[in-house]
Design a protein around this motif. Structure first.
Motif, short mmCIF file in Angstrom:
data_model
loop_
_atom_site.label_atom_id
_atom_site.label_comp_id
_atom_site.label_asym_id
_atom_site.label_seq_id
_atom_site.Cartn_x
_atom_site.Cartn_y
_atom_site.Cartn_z
N GLU A 128 0.48 -4.82 8.04
CA GLU A 128 1.54 -4.90 7.92
C GLU A 128 1.98 -6.67 6.87
O GLU A 128 2.39 -6.57 6.10
N GLY A 129 1.64 -7.63 7.62
CA GLY A 129 1.01 -8.67 6.46
C GLY A 129 1.43 -9.20 5.15
O GLY A 129 1.89 -9.38 4.65
N LEU A 130 -0.14 -8.01 5.16
CA LEU A 130 -0.66 -8.61 4.02
C LEU A 130 0.59 -7.19 2.52
O LEU A 130 0.23 -8.17 1.53
N TRP A 131 0.28 -6.34 3.38
CA TRP A 131 1.35 -5.11 2.88
C TRP A 131 2.75 -6.55 2.09
O TRP A 131 3.84 -6.61 1.41
N SER A 132 3.24 -6.61 3.30
CA SER A 132 4.82 -7.37 2.94
C SER A 132 4.83 -8.47 1.89
O SER A 132 5.47 -8.80 1.08
N LYS A 133 3.53 -9.45 2.00
CA LYS A 133 3.21 -10.09 1.07
C LYS A 133 2.53 -9.98 -0.09
O LYS A 133 3.41 -10.53 -0.91
N ALA A 134 2.30 -8.73 -0.65
CA ALA A 134 1.32 -7.78 -1.61
C ALA A 134 3.18 -7.53 -2.85
O ALA A 134 3.14 -7.79 -3.66
N GLN A 135 3.94 -7.49 -1.82
CA GLN A 135 5.63 -6.22 -2.26
C GLN A 135 6.02 -7.51 -2.27
O GLN A 135 6.10 -7.54 -3.96
N GLN B 241 -1.60 -6.27 -9.38
CA GLN B 241 -3.08 -7.11 -8.81
C GLN B 241 -1.64 -6.59 -7.69
O GLN B 241 -2.60 -6.25 -6.41
N ALA B 242 -0.85 -7.18 -7.41
CA ALA B 242 -0.20 -7.27 -5.93
C ALA B 242 0.52 -5.38 -5.37
O ALA B 242 0.73 -5.85 -4.61
N LEU B 243 0.87 -5.06 -6.74
CA LEU B 243 0.96 -3.69 -6.38
C LEU B 243 0.20 -2.81 -5.60
O LEU B 243 -0.10 -1.60 -4.78
N ALA B 244 -0.85 -3.07 -6.26
CA ALA B 244 -2.38 -2.12 -5.57
C ALA B 244 -2.89 -2.35 -4.64
O ALA B 244 -3.34 -1.23 -4.08
N ILE B 245 -2.33 -3.53 -3.48
CA ILE B 245 -2.00 -3.86 -2.51
C ILE B 245 -1.44 -2.55 -1.52
O ILE B 245 -1.63 -1.31 -0.83
N PRO B 246 -0.64 -2.42 -1.85
CA PRO B 246 -0.15 -1.43 -0.46
C PRO B 246 0.05 0.06 -1.25
O PRO B 246 0.32 0.75 -0.15
N LEU B 247 -0.08 0.05 -2.85
CA LEU B 247 -0.72 1.53 -3.00
C LEU B 247 -2.03 1.91 -2.62
O LEU B 247 -2.27 2.76 -1.73
N SER B 248 -3.36 1.24 -2.45
CA SER B 248 -4.07 1.68 -1.40
C SER B 248 -4.26 1.54 -0.32
O SER B 248 -4.86 2.54 0.09
N ASP B 249 -3.16 1.41 0.17
CA ASP B 249 -2.99 1.44 1.65
C ASP B 249 -2.15 3.02 1.82
O ASP B 249 -2.60 4.32 2.43
N GLY C 72 -9.04 -1.57 0.39
CA GLY C 72 -8.08 -2.15 -1.75
C GLY C 72 -7.11 -2.84 -1.25
O GLY C 72 -6.67 -3.70 -1.56
N GLY C 73 -6.26 -2.49 0.40
CA GLY C 73 -5.70 -3.07 0.48
C GLY C 73 -6.20 -4.67 1.56
O GLY C 73 -4.72 -4.73 2.19
N ASP C 74 -6.83 -4.65 1.24
CA ASP C 74 -7.18 -6.60 1.14
C ASP C 74 -7.37 -6.84 3.27
O ASP C 74 -7.48 -7.69 3.83
#
Length: 556
Positions: A52-59, A83-91, A114-116
């Motif tokens: 969730e932290g990775l998702w928030s930071k990527a957003q 590149q940042a948007l790819a993380i929440p999209l991959s999740d 892909g969501g790191d």
């Protein structure tokens, strides 16, 4: 038998206490496995918190990069945004895949990677989602996660609009400002969701920790209680073992199937009462002797000699064999032989044979086979059996350069007799006619009933077709004679059609069909006659009335 059971009973008495100790060990192992499972579940829950932290930071990074791109038009900022948007999209892709009933593990794993998320955490994350996504706090957390999809989709759409505006060359400050305002609105809308997701996920982890603690404690307590209960049952069972072995001895002795136990040299150790009833040999006559057939008697089919190699190699054999009773009668039996191995060395210790007399079954089987291929009223072959016989005769004629004829016979006046006097008289008439036709042909020919009042005759292995013509006329003459029943004499008559191989056809169905067509011509011409489908040279095309001929008095 009792000696064998006593030996087995003493060995079993030593081994039956092993489950008591194994049970205690099993409780310890299960407790450890439960603890390890709980640790894995908690680790997966913590991985979701980190994710969730990775998702928030990527957003936030996506919003920030998109803002810089709106201000500077620098494509590098747009690349960082993607590149940042790819993380929440991959999740998101991973979650949608895990929601499917038959999900693809590889796709779910690739999405979370892909969501790191750390590769070591991903298997546990997938198992936790599949297991608990529909329960309590986890369901609420997943709902918030799903709600965030719309904001990510808006952010993705705004990024495309901004990119298109920049690449168009218009660079309208008003248009770019409007897009920038919408980006800020999306960012503001996501922030409460992030806070709610973090809070809910924390509550889910605490709920999961509490649930696991209670589950593990309750399970271990239950296992301990179960262990005490089972131990008491095992000890009580030890006191009942002797009775159980006596019961087993009684069952062995009185079962309807013959049973024999043999040593590893194939010598009979013991037999039951059914063995004596089936074979005629008492236990004292066979114990210590080889299980074999008498050498002086010729036995059909497979014998017990043929099965021993399979038993030694495969450990089991089951099938039908022939044996000889004490009185010399040969009989079929269903035999099952199994090898019992020494648990210490893996060598064959003894054999167990179970068998039963299947003489009655064989008789019933032959009867059913006959009914499947013959007419139950007349005993004649049915259509299926006739076609099989015809097929064999055609193959034989093809090899030897011979001919054959198929006669299709329809009784002309059977229906009035049947309607007037009833089915019983009709059946009596049909049986008489069937007997007449069988007497009129050779034993190698085939007379079949293929319908209610329809018959067919196969004349096989003919050198020429004149014989077929003679037999057809002979049958016409016989069927024109009165038929006596309990209700008097009946004049029936018949219409006969004839087809021949190879002149008319090369398979049974074609020959029957063409003979039927020839018979139909007789019907149209007034009945009570014979017609060939294609008339052989030198023979009349149709005979419409019985003809007196000295050759008709005897079989062809």
């Amino acid at each position: 038998m009792q000696d064998v059971l006593n030996i087995s009973g003493r060995a079993s008495f030593v081994r039956r206490f092993v489950p008591v100790f194994s049970l205690s060990l099993g409780i310890i192992i299960i407790s450890l496995l439960l603890a390890l499972g709980a640790m894995e579940v908690l680790s997966a829950a913590r991985a979701y918190v980190a994710g969730e932290g990775l998702w928030s930071k990527a957003q936030r990074d996506a919003v920030y990069s998109l803002t810089l791109y709106a201000q500077t038009r620098d494509p590098r900022h747009h690349e960082r945004y993607l590149q940042a948007l790819a993380i929440p999209l991959s999740d998101q892709r991973a979650r949608l895949e895990m929601d499917k009933p038959d999900f693809d593990y590889t796709k779910a794993y690739s999405g979370l990677l892909g969501g790191d998320n750390h590769p070591d955490d991903i298997p546990g994350m997938i198992r936790l989602y599949r297991c608990c996504a529909e329960y309590s706090w986890f369901r609420r957390a997943v709902s918030i996660w799903e709600e965030g999809d719309s904001y990510i989709a808006q952010l993705q759409h705004l990024g495309r609009d901004l990119r298109a505006e920049v690449l168009s060359g218009r660079n309208s400050p008003k248009r770019i400002g409007a897009i920038f305002d919408q980006v800020r609105a999306v960012d503001a809308g996501v922030k409460p969701l992030e806070d709610a997701f973090t809070t809910t996920l924390g509550e889910a982890v605490r709920w999961l920790k509490s649930t696991l603690a209670w589950t593990v404690s309750a399970t271990i307590s239950l296992l301990i209680v179960l262990g005490v209960y089972l131990s008491s049952r095992l000890l009580a069972q030890a006191r009942r073992t002797e009775d159980n072995y006596r019961l087993l001895a009684d069952a062995f002795a009185h079962t309807a199937d013959g049973i024999m136990i043999l040593d590893n040299k194939r010598r009979i150790v013991t037999v039951n009462h059914a063995f004596a009833a089936i074979t005629g040999y008492e236990a004292g006559e066979v114990v210590g002797r080889l299980f074999a057939r008498p050498q002086s008697v010729k036995i059909p089919g497979p014998t017990i000699y043929a099965v021993w190699e399979d038993v030694r190699s495969a450990g089991r054999w089951e099938g039908e064999v022939w044996n000889v009773r004490k009185n010399g009668e040969v009989y079929p039996m269903r035999l099952s032989l199994s090898a019992v191995y020494d648990q210490r060395g893996g060598e064959i210790d003894h054999y167990v044979g179970v068998f039963n007399d299947i003489s009655t079954h064989k008789e019933n089987e032959e009867r059913l086979k006959f009914l499947a291929t013959h007419d139950p009223l007349t005993g004649l072959p049915n259509r299926t059996e006739f076609e099989r016989s015809c097929h064999d005769a055609i193959a034989r004629a093809r090899r030897r350069g011979l001919r054959l004829a198929v006669l299709y016979i329809d009784l002309d006046n059977f229906k009035p007799v049947n309607d007037t006097y009833g089915h019983a008289i009709g059946d009596e008439l049909l049986k008489t006619i069937a007997a007449r036709m069988k007497q009129a042909v050779r034993e190698t020919d085939t007379v079949a009933r293929i319908g209610g009042d329809e018959f067919s005759v196969l004349l096989a292995d003919l050198d020429g077709l004149e014989t077929g013509h003679i037999v057809a006329r002979k049958l016409l003459h016989l069927l024109s004679q009165p038929v006596m029943t309990r209700r008097g004499a009946h004049h029936v008559g018949a219409s006969i059609g004839v087809s021949t191989y190879p002149d008319d056809g090369h398979d049974p169905r074609a020959l029957l069909r063409l003979a039927d067509a020839a018979m139909y011509r007789v019907k149209q011409g007034g009945r009570n006659g014979v017609s060939f489908y294609s008339t052989p040279a030198g023979l009349p095309e149709t005979v419409t009335s019985p003809v007196t001929d000295p050759r008709l008095a005897s079989k062809h």
